[in-house]
Design a protein around this motif. Sequence first.
Motif, PDB file in Angstrom:
ATOM      1  N   LEU A   1      48.319  43.888 -49.352  1.00 22.88           N
ATOM      2  CA  LEU A   1      47.923  45.273 -49.110  1.00 22.88           C
ATOM      3  C   LEU A   1      46.471  45.301 -48.682  1.00 22.88           C
ATOM      4  O   LEU A   1      45.607  44.751 -49.373  1.00 22.88           O
ATOM      5  CB  LEU A   1      48.115  46.100 -50.388  1.00 22.88           C
ATOM      6  CG  LEU A   1      47.645  47.556 -50.307  1.00 22.88           C
ATOM      7  CD1 LEU A   1      48.469  48.350 -49.290  1.00 22.88           C
ATOM      8  CD2 LEU A   1      47.729  48.218 -51.685  1.00 22.88           C
ATOM      9  N   GLU A   2      46.197  45.925 -47.537  1.00 18.84           N
ATOM     10  CA  GLU A   2      44.827  46.053 -47.029  1.00 18.84           C
ATOM     11  C   GLU A   2      44.511  47.541 -46.898  1.00 18.84           C
ATOM     12  O   GLU A   2      44.746  48.146 -45.853  1.00 18.84           O
ATOM     13  CB  GLU A   2      44.698  45.348 -45.674  1.00 18.84           C
ATOM     14  CG  GLU A   2      45.076  43.871 -45.748  1.00 18.84           C
ATOM     15  CD  GLU A   2      44.900  43.159 -44.409  1.00 18.84           C
ATOM     16  OE1 GLU A   2      44.224  43.718 -43.515  1.00 18.84           O
ATOM     17  OE2 GLU A   2      45.448  42.060 -44.276  1.00 18.84           O
ATOM     18  N   PRO A   3      43.957  48.139 -47.964  1.00 17.59           N
ATOM     19  CA  PRO A   3      43.741  49.595 -47.961  1.00 17.59           C
ATOM     20  C   PRO A   3      42.770  50.054 -46.880  1.00 17.59           C
ATOM     21  O   PRO A   3      42.858  51.192 -46.414  1.00 17.59           O
ATOM     22  CB  PRO A   3      43.173  49.882 -49.357  1.00 17.59           C
ATOM     23  CG  PRO A   3      43.458  48.658 -50.168  1.00 17.59           C
ATOM     24  CD  PRO A   3      43.519  47.511 -49.220  1.00 17.59           C
ATOM     25  N   GLY A   4      41.850  49.175 -46.450  1.00 19.89           N
ATOM     26  CA  GLY A   4      40.837  49.595 -45.479  1.00 19.89           C
ATOM     27  C   GLY A   4      41.321  49.549 -44.030  1.00 19.89           C
ATOM     28  O   GLY A   4      40.673  50.115 -43.143  1.00 19.89           O
ATOM     29  N   ALA A   5      42.443  48.911 -43.785  1.00 17.68           N
ATOM     30  CA  ALA A   5      42.917  48.763 -42.398  1.00 17.68           C
ATOM     31  C   ALA A   5      43.374  50.114 -41.850  1.00 17.68           C
ATOM     32  O   ALA A   5      43.582  51.066 -42.603  1.00 17.68           O
ATOM     33  CB  ALA A   5      44.053  47.752 -42.345  1.00 17.68           C
ATOM     34  N   ALA A   6      43.513  50.182 -40.546  1.00 15.00           N
ATOM     35  CA  ALA A   6      43.975  51.398 -39.853  1.00 15.00           C
ATOM     36  C   ALA A   6      43.122  52.604 -40.254  1.00 15.00           C
ATOM     37  O   ALA A   6      43.642  53.649 -40.641  1.00 15.00           O
ATOM     38  CB  ALA A   6      45.463  51.658 -40.123  1.00 15.00           C
ATOM     39  N   GLY A   7      41.814  52.434 -40.151  1.00  7.95           N
ATOM     40  CA  GLY A   7      40.887  53.533 -40.444  1.00  7.95           C
ATOM     41  C   GLY A   7      41.025  54.049 -41.864  1.00  7.95           C
ATOM     42  O   GLY A   7      40.857  55.241 -42.120  1.00  7.95           O
ATOM     43  N   GLY A   8      41.363  53.169 -42.790  1.00  6.50           N
ATOM     44  CA  GLY A   8      41.482  53.571 -44.193  1.00  6.50           C
ATOM     45  C   GLY A   8      42.865  54.091 -44.569  1.00  6.50           C
ATOM     46  O   GLY A   8      43.109  54.474 -45.714  1.00  6.50           O
ATOM     47  N   ARG A   9      43.797  54.107 -43.611  1.00  5.51           N
ATOM     48  CA  ARG A   9      45.167  54.557 -43.909  1.00  5.51           C
ATOM     49  C   ARG A   9      45.982  53.460 -44.587  1.00  5.51           C
ATOM     50  O   ARG A   9      46.996  53.724 -45.206  1.00  5.51           O
ATOM     51  CB  ARG A   9      45.883  55.002 -42.635  1.00  5.51           C
ATOM     52  CG  ARG A   9      45.239  56.183 -41.943  1.00  5.51           C
ATOM     53  CD  ARG A   9      44.996  57.324 -42.919  1.00  5.51           C
ATOM     54  NE  ARG A   9      44.638  58.542 -42.229  1.00  5.51           N
ATOM     55  CZ  ARG A   9      45.412  59.627 -42.219  1.00  5.51           C
ATOM     56  NH1 ARG A   9      46.545  59.658 -42.860  1.00  5.51           N
ATOM     57  NH2 ARG A   9      45.009  60.698 -41.576  1.00  5.51           N
ATOM     58  N   GLY A  10      45.525  52.211 -44.421  1.00  2.00           N
ATOM     59  CA  GLY A  10      46.162  51.110 -45.140  1.00  2.00           C
ATOM     60  C   GLY A  10      47.241  50.389 -44.354  1.00  2.00           C
ATOM     61  O   GLY A  10      47.983  50.987 -43.573  1.00  2.00           O
ATOM     62  N   LEU A  11      47.262  49.069 -44.565  1.00  2.00           N
ATOM     63  CA  LEU A  11      48.272  48.192 -43.953  1.00  2.00           C
ATOM     64  C   LEU A  11      48.878  47.334 -45.054  1.00  2.00           C
ATOM     65  O   LEU A  11      48.159  46.805 -45.909  1.00  2.00           O
ATOM     66  CB  LEU A  11      47.593  47.289 -42.903  1.00  2.00           C
ATOM     67  CG  LEU A  11      48.393  46.080 -42.399  1.00  2.00           C
ATOM     68  CD1 LEU A  11      49.561  46.532 -41.517  1.00  2.00           C
ATOM     69  CD2 LEU A  11      47.485  45.111 -41.609  1.00  2.00           C
ATOM     70  N   VAL A  12      50.193  47.208 -45.045  1.00  2.00           N
ATOM     71  CA  VAL A  12      50.857  46.257 -45.933  1.00  2.00           C
ATOM     72  C   VAL A  12      51.685  45.320 -45.043  1.00  2.00           C
ATOM     73  O   VAL A  12      52.303  45.766 -44.083  1.00  2.00           O
ATOM     74  CB  VAL A  12      51.743  46.967 -46.989  1.00  2.00           C
ATOM     75  CG1 VAL A  12      52.827  47.829 -46.356  1.00  2.00           C
ATOM     76  CG2 VAL A  12      52.358  45.949 -47.944  1.00  2.00           C
ATOM     77  N   TRP A  13      51.612  44.027 -45.347  1.00  2.00           N
ATOM     78  CA  TRP A  13      52.352  43.101 -44.481  1.00  2.00           C
ATOM     79  C   TRP A  13      52.842  41.896 -45.273  1.00  2.00           C
ATOM     80  O   TRP A  13      52.292  41.552 -46.317  1.00  2.00           O
ATOM     81  CB  TRP A  13      51.502  42.631 -43.287  1.00  2.00           C
ATOM     82  CG  TRP A  13      50.256  41.876 -43.646  1.00  2.00           C
ATOM     83  CD1 TRP A  13      49.028  42.409 -43.911  1.00  2.00           C
ATOM     84  CD2 TRP A  13      50.110  40.446 -43.764  1.00  2.00           C
ATOM     85  NE1 TRP A  13      48.124  41.418 -44.191  1.00  2.00           N
ATOM     86  CE2 TRP A  13      48.759  40.206 -44.109  1.00  2.00           C
ATOM     87  CE3 TRP A  13      50.969  39.365 -43.611  1.00  2.00           C
ATOM     88  CZ2 TRP A  13      48.256  38.915 -44.304  1.00  2.00           C
ATOM     89  CZ3 TRP A  13      50.475  38.081 -43.806  1.00  2.00           C
ATOM     90  CH2 TRP A  13      49.121  37.867 -44.142  1.00  2.00           C
ATOM     91  N   THR A  14      53.886  41.285 -44.748  1.00  2.00           N
ATOM     92  CA  THR A  14      54.335  40.009 -45.275  1.00  2.00           C
ATOM     93  C   THR A  14      55.008  39.234 -44.143  1.00  2.00           C
ATOM     94  O   THR A  14      55.021  39.690 -43.000  1.00  2.00           O
ATOM     95  CB  THR A  14      55.268  40.168 -46.488  1.00  2.00           C
ATOM     96  OG1 THR A  14      55.457  38.879 -47.097  1.00  2.00           O
ATOM     97  CG2 THR A  14      56.628  40.727 -46.105  1.00  2.00           C
ATOM     98  N   TYR A  15      55.529  38.058 -44.480  1.00  3.39           N
ATOM     99  CA  TYR A  15      56.127  37.223 -43.443  1.00  3.39           C
ATOM    100  C   TYR A  15      57.266  36.419 -44.053  1.00  3.39           C
ATOM    101  O   TYR A  15      57.384  36.295 -45.286  1.00  3.39           O
ATOM    102  CB  TYR A  15      55.073  36.267 -42.846  1.00  3.39           C
ATOM    103  CG  TYR A  15      54.574  35.252 -43.844  1.00  3.39           C
ATOM    104  CD1 TYR A  15      53.548  35.567 -44.736  1.00  3.39           C
ATOM    105  CD2 TYR A  15      55.159  33.975 -43.932  1.00  3.39           C
ATOM    106  CE1 TYR A  15      53.110  34.653 -45.672  1.00  3.39           C
ATOM    107  CE2 TYR A  15      54.717  33.057 -44.869  1.00  3.39           C
ATOM    108  CZ  TYR A  15      53.687  33.409 -45.741  1.00  3.39           C
ATOM    109  OH  TYR A  15      53.271  32.507 -46.682  1.00  3.39           O
ATOM    110  N   ALA A  16      58.109  35.871 -43.182  1.00  3.51           N
ATOM    111  CA  ALA A  16      59.163  34.948 -43.619  1.00  3.51           C
ATOM    112  C   ALA A  16      59.332  33.884 -42.540  1.00  3.51           C
ATOM    113  O   ALA A  16      59.285  34.191 -41.339  1.00  3.51           O
ATOM    114  CB  ALA A  16      60.469  35.695 -43.837  1.00  3.51           C
ATOM    115  N   THR A  17      59.511  32.642 -42.978  1.00  4.25           N
ATOM    116  CA  THR A  17      59.589  31.524 -42.032  1.00  4.25           C
ATOM    117  C   THR A  17      61.024  30.982 -41.939  1.00  4.25           C
ATOM    118  O   THR A  17      61.892  31.319 -42.754  1.00  4.25           O
ATOM    119  CB  THR A  17      58.685  30.375 -42.505  1.00  4.25           C
ATOM    120  OG1 THR A  17      59.198  29.898 -43.755  1.00  4.25           O
ATOM    121  CG2 THR A  17      57.240  30.832 -42.680  1.00  4.25           C
ATOM    122  N   LEU A  18      61.227  30.118 -40.957  1.00  2.00           N
ATOM    123  CA  LEU A  18      62.527  29.437 -40.836  1.00  2.00           C
ATOM    124  C   LEU A  18      62.807  28.612 -42.075  1.00  2.00           C
ATOM    125  O   LEU A  18      63.959  28.482 -42.508  1.00  2.00           O
ATOM    126  CB  LEU A  18      62.529  28.534 -39.595  1.00  2.00           C
ATOM    127  CG  LEU A  18      62.495  29.250 -38.248  1.00  2.00           C
ATOM    128  CD1 LEU A  18      62.428  28.225 -37.116  1.00  2.00           C
ATOM    129  CD2 LEU A  18      63.714  30.151 -38.081  1.00  2.00           C
TER     130      LEU A  18
END
Length: 345
Positions: free
Chosen positions: A234-251
């Motif tokens: 969780l990156e609360p400061g991303a997108a002008g403070g609107r927040g970004l949440v991300w994850t990933y999955a590999t082969l």
Amino acid sequence: MTDPAAGAPEAPTGAEWAAAVAAVRRLPADARVLLICHVNPDGDALGSMLGFGLGLRRLGVRQLQATFPGPPEVPEPFRWLPGLDLLVPQDAAYPDPDLVICFDAASESRLGDLVGRLGSAGASLVLDHHASNTRFGDINLVDPHAAATSVVAEGLLDRLGVPLDADIAACLYVALSTDTGSFRFEATTPAVHEMAARLLATGIRPGDISRRIFDTRPFGAVRLFGEAIGRARLEPGAAGGRGLVWTYATLDDLARHDQPPYVLEALIDSVRCTAEADVSCVVKQTPAGDWAVSLRSKGAVDVSRVAVALGGGGHRFAAGFTGRGSVDEVVDSIRAELDGALLAV
Ligand code: 5GP
Ligand code: MN
């Protein structure tokens, strides 16, 4: 309206509908018709293509194939769809059909190795609902206000005089419920519910259909989702403070849990519920070794602008692109585009 494609089309004109009807009606009895939907087909791609294909069959089109680029495996949740017998692997598809019809593909790049069929076909017809659609057909029925490509497909079937039956309706219902997130997204207009009512009136069973396409996954996928969600950031400061949440999955994740790639398509739904982030993202490694990236927004960011800037496309609040490099490089590239895609809300 922040639209990445300047001068993007409005709903199809009367002349465009008439041209599409004529393209189907003037087919000779022995015409070969090829239906194509986008790579990694989802419920709208498969449902609109197969539902329309069953309608063409009712009109008497005998030489009819449906296909999509890449490995010819249909994701398990869709393996019961009526009309699957129309499907052929891409290499077996007519090399020079009289008519090619594309479903739910915003651009030619979504057609993979099948893109050449556009040139070798007698004529091409595009049915789609992405605002970013590049109008790559001879005839384009592109309605950016339609909740799903199946809305456009139903409109054309109606104009061709094809009545809905339960098989056609099941396909179109899968498409409509997929792209509206089970009638939860903003695109769920009165017209969407009216179309759903017409489909349900054929006797199809919405409970069975929803359970199969939304609420069923192998235990291995449940465990894999647990891992991927466990490492979400969780990156609360991303997108002008609107927040970004991300994850990933590999082969490797897929292999460890013995799962096919399509199971990852639902992962974004378990990530985007994060209250503290407007934007959500899942970065999924593909068999080709690059990354299929899914982006969602709750309304503060035009993620199609982010996706288009990075070579992909989609809708304002649901978009995607193909990423290259490491996961961190892919997420860096997204972060860099977010501020420029903030909407005035
Ligand atoms: P999803 O995240 O469910 O795969 O896709 C969300 C939306 O973005 C869909 O409308 C889909 O068509 C679009 N999309 C996803 N990946 C790509 C891509 O690589 N290129 C383009 N043009 N659109 C994409
Ligand atoms: Mn769609």
